[in-house]
Design a protein around this motif. Structure first.
Motif, PDB file in Angstrom:
ATOM      1  N   VAL A  54       0.881  -1.160   0.000  1.00 22.14           N
ATOM      2  CA  VAL A  54       0.000   0.000   0.000  1.00 22.14           C
ATOM      3  C   VAL A  54       0.926   1.218   0.000  1.00 22.14           C
ATOM      4  N   SER A  55       1.151   1.797  -1.177  1.00 21.35           N
ATOM      5  CA  SER A  55       2.121   2.882  -1.320  1.00 21.35           C
ATOM      6  C   SER A  55       1.534   4.233  -0.934  1.00 21.35           C
ATOM      7  N   LYS A  56       2.389   5.238  -0.911  1.00 22.35           N
ATOM      8  CA  LYS A  56       1.955   6.595  -0.580  1.00 22.35           C
ATOM      9  C   LYS A  56       0.995   7.164  -1.613  1.00 22.35           C
ATOM     10  N   VAL A  58      -1.659   5.861  -2.453  1.00 21.91           N
ATOM     11  CA  VAL A  58      -3.012   5.558  -1.963  1.00 21.91           C
ATOM     12  C   VAL A  58      -3.521   6.701  -1.087  1.00 21.91           C
ATOM     13  N   ALA A  61      -0.865   8.433   5.704  1.00 24.67           N
ATOM     14  CA  ALA A  61      -0.663   7.244   6.535  1.00 24.67           C
ATOM     15  C   ALA A  61      -1.967   6.663   7.092  1.00 24.67           C
ATOM     16  N   THR A  63      -4.967   6.780   5.884  1.00 24.14           N
ATOM     17  CA  THR A  63      -5.700   6.134   4.796  1.00 24.14           C
ATOM     18  C   THR A  63      -5.036   4.823   4.400  1.00 24.14           C
ATOM     19  N   ARG A  64      -3.707   4.829   4.291  1.00 20.48           N
ATOM     20  CA  ARG A  64      -2.980   3.601   3.920  1.00 20.48           C
ATOM     21  C   ARG A  64      -3.205   2.505   4.953  1.00 20.48           C
ATOM     22  N   HIS A  65      -3.153   2.844   6.230  1.00 28.02           N
ATOM     23  CA  HIS A  65      -3.353   1.847   7.276  1.00 28.02           C
ATOM     24  C   HIS A  65      -4.785   1.319   7.264  1.00 28.02           C
ATOM     25  N   ALA A  68      -4.956  -1.140   4.420  1.00 27.49           N
ATOM     26  CA  ALA A  68      -4.243  -2.368   4.778  1.00 27.49           C
ATOM     27  C   ALA A  68      -5.050  -3.218   5.757  1.00 27.49           C
ATOM     28  N   ALA A  97      -8.450   3.658  -1.703  1.00 25.15           N
ATOM     29  CA  ALA A  97      -8.751   4.507  -0.550  1.00 25.15           C
ATOM     30  C   ALA A  97     -10.237   4.828  -0.469  1.00 25.15           C
TER      31      ALA A  97
END
Length: 126
Positions: A54-56, A58, A61, A63-65, A68, A97
């Motif tokens: 899940v790269s930046k 997306v 942080a 949102t990425r978490h 994931a 996202a």
């Protein structure tokens, strides 16, 4: 939560799945998969393993978490439907996202079905 033995941790394992495995793109995910026995990957591990990218791109942080966590939960639901020697890497695309968990589940199952790893995609329970 995805059990520890069912997670990919080493960069080498991710690389093998990404380079030697087959891939299937969906609107918010790219699913990469390989059988451990076919590619000379250590087969001492029992059960399918999942890795997430899940790269930046997306989002930030938080949102990425969130993405994931959703993907790990979906992978837990799919565990029993895959063969024990399957390694899967899921790469989230920027659209993940804004996608719902149900959409991500359908896309993951659809990708695995196209790769010949699942019988049929399953939507959310009705």
């Amino acid at each position: 939560m995805l059990p520890e033995p069912n997670r990919l941790h080493r960069a080498r394992d991710f690389s093998v799945v990404m380079r030697r495995g087959r891939r299937m793109g969906r609107s918010n995910l790219v699913v990469h998969a390989v059988a451990r026995g076919e590619q000379g990957i250590a087969s001492t591990v029992h059960g399918p393993r999942f890795g997430l990218i899940v790269s930046k791109a997306v989002g930030p942080a938080v949102t990425r978490h969130r993405v994931a966590r959703r993907l790990r939960h979906i992978c837990t639901d799919v565990l029993g439907e895959l063969t024990e020697t399957t390694d899967v890497v899921i790469r989230a695309l920027p659209g993940a996202a804004g996608a719902t968990s149900a959409d991500l589940s359908i896309q993951l199952r659809s990708g695995l079905k196209k790769l010949g790893l699942l019988e049929a995609p399953k939507g959310p329970p009705s």
